[in-house]
Scaffold this motif. Structure first.
Motif, short mmCIF file in Angstrom:
data_model
loop_
_atom_site.label_atom_id
_atom_site.label_comp_id
_atom_site.label_asym_id
_atom_site.label_seq_id
_atom_site.Cartn_x
_atom_site.Cartn_y
_atom_site.Cartn_z
N TYR A 285 -4.15 18.39 32.28
CA TYR A 285 -4.84 19.50 31.62
C TYR A 285 -5.62 20.32 32.64
CZ TYR A 285 -3.92 18.06 26.78
OH TYR A 285 -3.33 17.78 25.58
N THR A 286 -6.20 19.65 33.63
CA THR A 286 -6.93 20.37 34.68
C THR A 286 -5.99 21.26 35.48
OG1 THR A 286 -8.51 18.54 34.82
CG2 THR A 286 -8.46 20.09 36.66
N GLY B 86 -5.26 24.18 33.25
CA GLY B 86 -6.41 25.07 33.17
C GLY B 86 -6.60 25.88 34.44
N ALA B 87 -6.43 25.25 35.60
CA ALA B 87 -6.58 25.96 36.87
C ALA B 87 -5.48 27.00 37.04
CB ALA B 87 -6.56 24.97 38.03
N SER C 63 -3.90 28.50 34.64
CA SER C 63 -4.20 29.57 33.69
C SER C 63 -5.29 30.49 34.22
CB SER C 63 -4.61 28.97 32.34
OG SER C 63 -4.94 29.98 31.42
N ALA C 64 -6.29 29.91 34.87
CA ALA C 64 -7.35 30.73 35.46
C ALA C 64 -6.79 31.62 36.57
CB ALA C 64 -8.46 29.83 36.02
N PHE D 207 -8.16 33.01 30.47
CA PHE D 207 -9.43 32.28 30.59
C PHE D 207 -9.71 31.45 29.34
CE2 PHE D 207 -10.66 35.80 33.67
CZ PHE D 207 -10.55 34.98 34.79
N THR E 25 -7.94 28.24 29.81
CA THR E 25 -8.72 27.41 30.73
C THR E 25 -9.88 26.74 29.99
OG1 THR E 25 -8.16 28.85 32.59
CG2 THR E 25 -10.06 27.39 32.86
N THR F 126 -8.65 23.82 27.89
CA THR F 126 -8.35 22.61 28.67
C THR F 126 -9.64 21.92 29.12
OG1 THR F 126 -8.17 23.87 30.74
CG2 THR F 126 -6.16 23.55 29.46
N VAL F 127 -10.65 22.71 29.52
CA VAL F 127 -11.93 22.12 29.91
C VAL F 127 -12.57 21.42 28.71
CG1 VAL F 127 -14.27 22.62 30.70
CG2 VAL F 127 -12.31 23.72 31.81
N MET G 282 -11.89 20.41 38.74
CA MET G 282 -12.02 21.77 38.22
C MET G 282 -13.17 22.51 38.90
SD MET G 282 -10.61 23.91 36.12
CE MET G 282 -9.79 23.16 34.71
N LEU H 294 -11.74 25.94 40.97
CA LEU H 294 -11.95 27.29 40.45
C LEU H 294 -12.57 28.23 41.48
CD1 LEU H 294 -13.02 26.78 36.71
CD2 LEU H 294 -10.80 27.47 37.64
#
Length: 417
Positions: A158-159, A162-163, A165-166, A185, A188, A191-192, A208, A212
């Protein structure tokens, strides 16, 4: 006779089962290996591998382990540790030898199951549990609740999502597409949220927090003003996120600090960072005692039982892949494994566009996880996380339009992504 559809389907399957129990990961691993053997295009795959900078550190890692196997002593765990020591470079090799289409389908499998998992998690907690319905979980259990290291793997995946996606959202900002940036975002943030609430993992949170800001550096490394503004914004957002984080996250961070202090004072317990403190100090002494060729493949388990606290004798890996490799193969083994991971990160860093940026995030997360957990040695993590990170890296060797083939048409952005 060429059978291109078989490895393509196997690569997609492996991407689709990365969140699931390790048995399914092994099945996909072996299936891809088998389909590559019968696909009939090994010359092209070997040429692709021989053109990749990772070939030399991977060769050094394999050859040095074999040298130590021949000249060093053997133990009860030699076979198991040798398998994992070879499985790590083999996983990387399989990813690097994928064709462009196979890599695209592997990434589609990963993204498809990731979005399915997010939807299922939302339905599970906000609808099913609300009405008192408890469906059978089966292979989905590790992503719904903490189930050992497989849930840590899921949190790290998931991290990665998320990364990535960011990074995608940052690119949309540059292209002046604010709505798409907000959507990126938002993913992201989802996921966080999952990592903090559903699968609390300090390793994932640490990754994360590190990745980021570095994504901003990668994005604006040639534009200092933009980088400074982006870093300031990220620091503010992360500060607010930590301030508003659920009590569980604050408690886990505080618990980690207190566990380290207790371990330094001599305490021995099953606390996560107490265990790590003793493992790191004992394993560090192992390397200092046998720095050239280590104690031999499979040695860590026996030496740990002899030197470590009796309460922690049942652990079978030191929660740091470089210490594990160093204790068994010495400093040359550490250098080879570290060279593999750093070379992967560096290759992604050198590519300045979005394809390089998402690969940089994925490989850096794998490196960080290897430093604070057995993210390579433990197959529950090392089969999935390493595979996904290397598929990102494989796509970073292709033209930008390869990533456009992964995403739905309306999400693809410009041709220069």
């Amino acid at each position: 006779m060429r059978l291109p559809l078989l490895p393509r389907a196997a690569a997609c399957l492996w991407g689709a089962v990365v969140f699931m129990p390790v048995g399914l990961n092994y099945m996909a691993f072996l299936l891809l290996l088998a389909t590559m053997l019968v696909a009939g295009d090994w010359r092209e795959r070997v040429q692709r591998l021989m053109a990749h900078p990772l070939r030399w550190p991977l060769a050094a890692l394999v050859l040095w382990q074999l040298v130590v196997l021949v000249i060093g002593p053997h133990y009860a765990e030699t076979g198991v540790n040798l398998w994992h020591g070879i499985r790590i470079p083999l996983t990387i090799l399989l990813a690097l030898m994928l064709t462009r289409e196979e890599a695209v389908w592997a990434m589609r499998g990963f993204l498809g199951i990731a979005f399915f998992n997010i939807a299922y998690t939302a339905v599970f907690y906000f609808i099913l549990l609300k009405f008192g319905v408890m469906p059978p979980m089966g292979v989905l259990k590790p992503m719904i609740m903490l189930v050992g290291n497989k849930s840590i793997n899921d949190a790290l995946l998931y991290t990665v999502l998320g990364a990535a996606s960011a990074a995608w959202a940052l690119q949309r900002l540059v292209e002046h597409r604010p709505y798409r940036a907000v959507a990126g975002f938002a993913l992201t943030a989802v996921t966080v949220f999952i990592v903090n609430w559903n699968l609390p993992s300090r390793t994932s949170l640490l990754a994360m927090l590190v990745v980021l800001p570095l994504l901003c550096v990668h994005q604006w490394r040639s534009h200092w003003r933009g980088m400074a503004l982006a870093l300031a914004a990220v620091v503010v957002v992360l500060g607010l996120a930590l301030r508003e984080a659920p009590p569980m996250v604050e408690q886990k961070l505080a618990q980690g600090v207190s566990e380290i202090e207790a371990a330094r004072a001599g305490a021995v317990s099953e606390g996560s960072w107490v265990v790590r403190y003793h493992m790191y100090t004992v394993t560090g002494r192992m390397i200092a005692d046998q720095p050239l060729a280590g104690w031999g493949i499979g040695a860590w388990n026996q030496i740990w039982r002899e030197r470590g606290p009796a309460l922690l004798a049942n652990y079978n890996m030191p929660h740091n892949d470089f210490l594990w490799m160093g204790s068994q193969t010495g400093l040359p083994g550490v250098a080879a494994l570290l060279a593999v991971m750093l070379c992967a990160v560096w290759q992604a860093w050198k590519r300045p566009d979005l394809a390089g940026r998402v690969a940089f995030a994925a490989t850096l997360i794998a490196l960080l996880a290897s430093c604070v957990n057995s993210a390579l040695r433990d197959a529950q993590i090392g089969l999935s996380l390493l595979w996904v990170a290397m598929v990102f890296l494989r796509l970073a060797r292709e033209p930008a339009r390869a990533w456009q083939e992964v995403l739905p048409r309306r999400w693809r952005g410009t041709a220069t992504d």
